[in-house]
Design a protein around this motif. Structure first.
Motif, PDB file in Angstrom:
ATOM      1  N   ALA A 136       0.826  -1.205   0.000  1.00 56.38           N
ATOM      2  CA  ALA A 136       0.000   0.000   0.000  1.00 56.38           C
ATOM      3  C   ALA A 136       0.860   1.255   0.000  1.00 56.38           C
ATOM      4  CB  ALA A 136      -0.923   0.000   1.217  1.00 56.38           C
ATOM      5  N   PHE A 137       2.009   1.195   0.668  1.00 54.60           N
ATOM      6  CA  PHE A 137       2.834   2.400   0.774  1.00 54.60           C
ATOM      7  C   PHE A 137       3.422   2.810  -0.575  1.00 54.60           C
ATOM      8  CE2 PHE A 137       6.470   5.038   1.958  1.00 54.60           C
ATOM      9  CZ  PHE A 137       5.863   5.900   2.857  1.00 54.60           C
ATOM     10  N   ASP A 138       3.628   1.867  -1.483  1.00 57.66           N
ATOM     11  CA  ASP A 138       4.086   2.240  -2.827  1.00 57.66           C
ATOM     12  C   ASP A 138       3.122   3.238  -3.458  1.00 57.66           C
ATOM     13  OD1 ASP A 138       6.314   0.649  -2.707  1.00 57.66           O
ATOM     14  OD2 ASP A 138       5.423  -1.039  -3.767  1.00 57.66           O
ATOM     15  N   ALA A 139       1.828   2.951  -3.332  1.00 55.04           N
ATOM     16  CA  ALA A 139       0.816   3.838  -3.901  1.00 55.04           C
ATOM     17  C   ALA A 139       0.689   5.131  -3.102  1.00 55.04           C
ATOM     18  CB  ALA A 139      -0.532   3.120  -3.955  1.00 55.04           C
ATOM     19  N   ILE A 140       0.877   5.038  -1.792  1.00 57.75           N
ATOM     20  CA  ILE A 140       0.778   6.226  -0.939  1.00 57.75           C
ATOM     21  C   ILE A 140       1.896   7.206  -1.244  1.00 57.75           C
ATOM     22  CG2 ILE A 140       1.021   7.005   1.456  1.00 57.75           C
ATOM     23  CD1 ILE A 140      -0.575   4.468   2.253  1.00 57.75           C
ATOM     24  N   LEU A 141       3.116   6.704  -1.409  1.00 54.09           N
ATOM     25  CA  LEU A 141       4.231   7.590  -1.748  1.00 54.09           C
ATOM     26  C   LEU A 141       4.032   8.194  -3.138  1.00 54.09           C
ATOM     27  CD1 LEU A 141       6.903   8.810  -0.902  1.00 54.09           C
ATOM     28  CD2 LEU A 141       8.064   6.789  -1.808  1.00 54.09           C
ATOM     29  N   TYR A 193       1.296   8.970  -4.403  1.00 54.07           N
ATOM     30  CA  TYR A 193       0.296  10.024  -4.232  1.00 54.07           C
ATOM     31  C   TYR A 193       0.975  11.381  -4.041  1.00 54.07           C
ATOM     32  CZ  TYR A 193      -3.214  12.821  -1.722  1.00 54.07           C
ATOM     33  OH  TYR A 193      -4.047  13.828  -1.309  1.00 54.07           O
ATOM     34  N   TYR A 194       2.039  11.412  -3.265  1.00 58.19           N
ATOM     35  CA  TYR A 194       2.781  12.648  -3.039  1.00 58.19           C
ATOM     36  C   TYR A 194       3.590  13.029  -4.278  1.00 58.19           C
ATOM     37  CZ  TYR A 194       1.721  12.082   1.930  1.00 58.19           C
ATOM     38  OH  TYR A 194       1.075  11.951   3.140  1.00 58.19           O
ATOM     39  N   GLN A 195       4.216  12.048  -4.886  1.00 60.51           N
ATOM     40  CA  GLN A 195       5.094  12.320  -6.019  1.00 60.51           C
ATOM     41  C   GLN A 195       4.323  12.813  -7.247  1.00 60.51           C
ATOM     42  OE1 GLN A 195       6.749   8.435  -6.268  1.00 60.51           O
ATOM     43  NE2 GLN A 195       8.422   8.852  -4.836  1.00 60.51           N
ATOM     44  N   SER A 196       3.099  12.334  -7.410  1.00 66.82           N
ATOM     45  CA  SER A 196       2.308  12.681  -8.591  1.00 66.82           C
ATOM     46  C   SER A 196       1.416  13.895  -8.378  1.00 66.82           C
ATOM     47  CB  SER A 196       1.437  11.482  -8.989  1.00 66.82           C
ATOM     48  OG  SER A 196       0.507  11.187  -7.948  1.00 66.82           O
ATOM     49  N   GLY A 197       1.450  14.440  -7.170  1.00 68.88           N
ATOM     50  CA  GLY A 197       0.629  15.614  -6.901  1.00 68.88           C
ATOM     51  C   GLY A 197      -0.813  15.302  -6.582  1.00 68.88           C
ATOM     52  N   GLY A 198      -1.085  14.080  -6.161  1.00 67.37           N
ATOM     53  CA  GLY A 198      -2.435  13.757  -5.715  1.00 67.37           C
ATOM     54  C   GLY A 198      -3.104  12.604  -6.430  1.00 67.37           C
ATOM     55  N   TYR A 199      -2.393  11.926  -7.320  1.00 57.94           N
ATOM     56  CA  TYR A 199      -2.994  10.790  -8.019  1.00 57.94           C
ATOM     57  C   TYR A 199      -2.842   9.526  -7.174  1.00 57.94           C
ATOM     58  CZ  TYR A 199      -4.159   7.408 -11.640  1.00 57.94           C
ATOM     59  OH  TYR A 199      -4.741   6.384 -12.352  1.00 57.94           O
ATOM     60  N   LEU A 200      -3.936   8.780  -7.042  1.00 55.28           N
ATOM     61  CA  LEU A 200      -3.932   7.593  -6.203  1.00 55.28           C
ATOM     62  C   LEU A 200      -4.444   6.393  -6.996  1.00 55.28           C
ATOM     63  CD1 LEU A 200      -3.318   6.774  -3.252  1.00 55.28           C
ATOM     64  CD2 LEU A 200      -5.728   7.105  -2.751  1.00 55.28           C
ATOM     65  N   TYR A 201      -3.730   5.275  -6.900  1.00 51.04           N
ATOM     66  CA  TYR A 201      -4.158   4.053  -7.586  1.00 51.04           C
ATOM     67  C   TYR A 201      -4.187   2.897  -6.594  1.00 51.04           C
ATOM     68  CZ  TYR A 201       0.701   2.413  -7.452  1.00 51.04           C
ATOM     69  OH  TYR A 201       1.934   2.002  -7.027  1.00 51.04           O
ATOM     70  N   LEU A 202      -4.983   1.884  -6.917  1.00 49.65           N
ATOM     71  CA  LEU A 202      -5.058   0.695  -6.074  1.00 49.65           C
ATOM     72  C   LEU A 202      -4.002  -0.296  -6.519  1.00 49.65           C
ATOM     73  CD1 LEU A 202      -6.607  -0.858  -3.849  1.00 49.65           C
ATOM     74  CD2 LEU A 202      -8.035  -1.819  -5.657  1.00 49.65           C
ATOM     75  N   PRO A 203      -3.022  -0.610  -5.666  1.00 48.26           N
ATOM     76  CA  PRO A 203      -1.953  -1.543  -6.054  1.00 48.26           C
ATOM     77  C   PRO A 203      -2.507  -2.917  -6.407  1.00 48.26           C
ATOM     78  CG  PRO A 203      -1.385  -0.380  -4.027  1.00 48.26           C
ATOM     79  CD  PRO A 203      -2.837  -0.108  -4.295  1.00 48.26           C
ATOM     80  N   PRO A 204      -1.967  -3.562  -7.426  1.00 47.22           N
ATOM     81  CA  PRO A 204      -2.406  -4.909  -7.803  1.00 47.22           C
ATOM     82  C   PRO A 204      -2.211  -5.888  -6.646  1.00 47.22           C
ATOM     83  CG  PRO A 204      -1.035  -3.944  -9.523  1.00 47.22           C
ATOM     84  CD  PRO A 204      -0.935  -3.032  -8.347  1.00 47.22           C
ATOM     85  N   GLY A 205      -3.215  -6.721  -6.416  1.00 44.26           N
ATOM     86  CA  GLY A 205      -3.121  -7.729  -5.367  1.00 44.26           C
ATOM     87  C   GLY A 205      -3.521  -7.240  -3.987  1.00 44.26           C
ATOM     88  N   LEU A 206      -3.869  -5.953  -3.868  1.00 45.91           N
ATOM     89  CA  LEU A 206      -4.262  -5.409  -2.561  1.00 45.91           C
ATOM     90  C   LEU A 206      -5.757  -5.126  -2.580  1.00 45.91           C
ATOM     91  CD1 LEU A 206      -2.894  -4.507   0.136  1.00 45.91           C
ATOM     92  CD2 LEU A 206      -3.005  -2.182  -0.751  1.00 45.91           C
ATOM     93  N   GLU A 207      -6.465  -5.641  -1.589  1.00 49.60           N
ATOM     94  CA  GLU A 207      -7.907  -5.452  -1.553  1.00 49.60           C
ATOM     95  C   GLU A 207      -8.267  -4.076  -1.004  1.00 49.60           C
ATOM     96  OE1 GLU A 207     -10.333  -8.579  -0.131  1.00 49.60           O
ATOM     97  OE2 GLU A 207      -9.041 -10.162  -0.900  1.00 49.60           O
ATOM     98  N   MET A 208      -9.390  -3.564  -1.480  1.00 47.39           N
ATOM     99  CA  MET A 208      -9.804  -2.209  -1.151  1.00 47.39           C
ATOM    100  C   MET A 208      -9.934  -1.933   0.356  1.00 47.39           C
ATOM    101  SD  MET A 208     -10.532   0.806  -2.106  1.00 47.39           S
ATOM    102  CE  MET A 208     -10.746   0.712  -3.884  1.00 47.39           C
ATOM    103  N   PRO A 209     -10.537  -2.836   1.162  1.00 42.35           N
ATOM    104  CA  PRO A 209     -10.651  -2.541   2.598  1.00 42.35           C
ATOM    105  C   PRO A 209      -9.301  -2.298   3.269  1.00 42.35           C
ATOM    106  CG  PRO A 209     -12.103  -4.345   2.007  1.00 42.35           C
ATOM    107  CD  PRO A 209     -11.246  -4.080   0.810  1.00 42.35           C
ATOM    108  N   VAL A 210      -8.294  -3.086   2.895  1.00 42.75           N
ATOM    109  CA  VAL A 210      -6.955  -2.909   3.472  1.00 42.75           C
ATOM    110  C   VAL A 210      -6.364  -1.586   3.022  1.00 42.75           C
ATOM    111  CG1 VAL A 210      -4.607  -3.831   3.542  1.00 42.75           C
ATOM    112  CG2 VAL A 210      -6.545  -5.381   3.622  1.00 42.75           C
ATOM    113  N   GLN A 237      -7.940   1.120   2.102  1.00 46.54           N
ATOM    114  CA  GLN A 237      -8.639   2.222   2.773  1.00 46.54           C
ATOM    115  C   GLN A 237      -8.162   2.387   4.212  1.00 46.54           C
ATOM    116  OE1 GLN A 237     -12.872   1.386   2.115  1.00 46.54           O
ATOM    117  NE2 GLN A 237     -12.885   3.109   0.692  1.00 46.54           N
ATOM    118  N   GLU A 238      -7.856   1.275   4.856  1.00 48.04           N
ATOM    119  CA  GLU A 238      -7.335   1.342   6.228  1.00 48.04           C
ATOM    120  C   GLU A 238      -5.988   2.055   6.260  1.00 48.04           C
ATOM    121  OE1 GLU A 238      -5.760  -2.132   8.893  1.00 48.04           O
ATOM    122  OE2 GLU A 238      -7.924  -2.095   9.076  1.00 48.04           O
ATOM    123  N   GLU A 239      -5.139   1.790   5.253  1.00 46.61           N
ATOM    124  CA  GLU A 239      -3.838   2.448   5.171  1.00 46.61           C
ATOM    125  C   GLU A 239      -3.991   3.934   4.853  1.00 46.61           C
ATOM    126  OE1 GLU A 239      -0.763   0.914   5.873  1.00 46.61           O
ATOM    127  OE2 GLU A 239      -2.219  -0.553   6.614  1.00 46.61           O
TER     128      GLU A 239
END
Length: 286
Positions: free
Chosen positions: A91-96, A98-115, A117-119
């Protein structure tokens, strides 16, 4: 070309480092890491053993988030001289990003949405960022998921062996019971063992109680997975779940028929117990 430039910029801004990267700076504070002719401050973050390096200014684009605010200082570890978070690395790959792209967020492959969202909630990132989250995964996971934190944790323990220590322990326990169950099944097919079971009531009880313990475990496992399943419809459509049911059903049918004359029927029912070995393929795929 613009996409390649963007990728190059991201790669330059954030690097996963091994233990020997920047080892010469470990004696100092990571936010003071600088290069010659470089005015931006670098910050070093450790997420469950994976190290990231990015610019402090990159994080401070979003001052209302955990990493972009002064609250990040409470996670600084003096022993390792970096900011440490015991969180989900995928999840942190996508979170980082988010900062680098100026606000773009994607769901990492293999990670379920509830997890995921918790991150996001933990790092105080808004659930509706400027980018788009993968809508296919969102619909398949978020619409029918029971938002109960205990169900969420139990779901990952039972169905995702790579989600934590408890999940790995449950997987090992599951494999142990499968091996015991299959060993009993194979032993009972040996004519000598079968004769011993018929002649000795004590041996028969040992086989019965060992099998009963295995069946009770498999039954609890199946019922718990049904209760915490994100979607009951998807759960019942899954072939392996029906095979699990077919593997434990003969035991409960055998009990009332044990003293009856339906010996042939019992032998046929026992053949279904071999389906338990398919759980190993289910565990391996998980």
């Amino acid at each position: 070309p613009n996409a390649m430039a963007g990728v190059s910029a991201i790669a330059a801004a954030s690097l996963r480092s091994s233990d020997n990267v920047l080892s010469g700076h470990l004696a100092g504070t990571p936010i003071e890491i600088r290069e010659e002719n470089q005015t931006d401050t670098l910050i070093r973050i450790n997420v469950s053993g994976t190290r990231y390096i990015t610019y402090k200014d990159t994080l401070q684009q979003f001052p209302d988030t955990l990493l972009g605010s002064e609250r990040i200082s409470q996670f600084y570890n003096e022993d390792i001289k970096e900011y440490f978070f015991d969180r989900n690395r995928i999840a942190f790959d996508a979170i980082l990003y988010y900062y680098q792209s100026g606000g773009y967020l994607y769901l990492p492959p293999g990670l379920e949405m509830p997890v995921f969202q918790e991150e996001l909630q933990y790092f105080e990132i808004p659930s509706n960022p400027s980018g788009e989250v993968n809508e296919v995964d969102k619909e398949s996971l978020i619409d029918n998921y029971p938002y109960n934190k205990y169900f969420l944790k139990l779901h990952y323990i039972l169905d995702h062996p790579d989600s934590g220590i408890l999940a790995k322990l449950w997987m090992v326990l599951d494999v142990v019971f499968i091996v015991i169950s299959m060993t009993l099944f194979i032993a009972e097919t040996d004519p000598k063992v079968e004769k011993t079971i018929e002649e000795s009531k004590e041996v028969e009880q040992i086989f019965f109680y060992l099998d009963a313990v295995c069946i009770i475990f498999f039954t609890i496992d199946l019922l718990l997975r049904l209760i915490v399943a994100p979607s009951k419809q998807i759960f019942f459509k899954r072939t392996l779940n029906w095979l699990d049911f077919a593997a434990i059903l003969p035991f409960y049918i055998e009990i009332p028929l044990k003293d009856s004359s339906g010996i042939t029927a019992l032998r046929v029912l026992r053949l279904f117990r071999v389906l338990r070995i398919l759980k190993l393929f289910d565990i391996r795929s998980s």
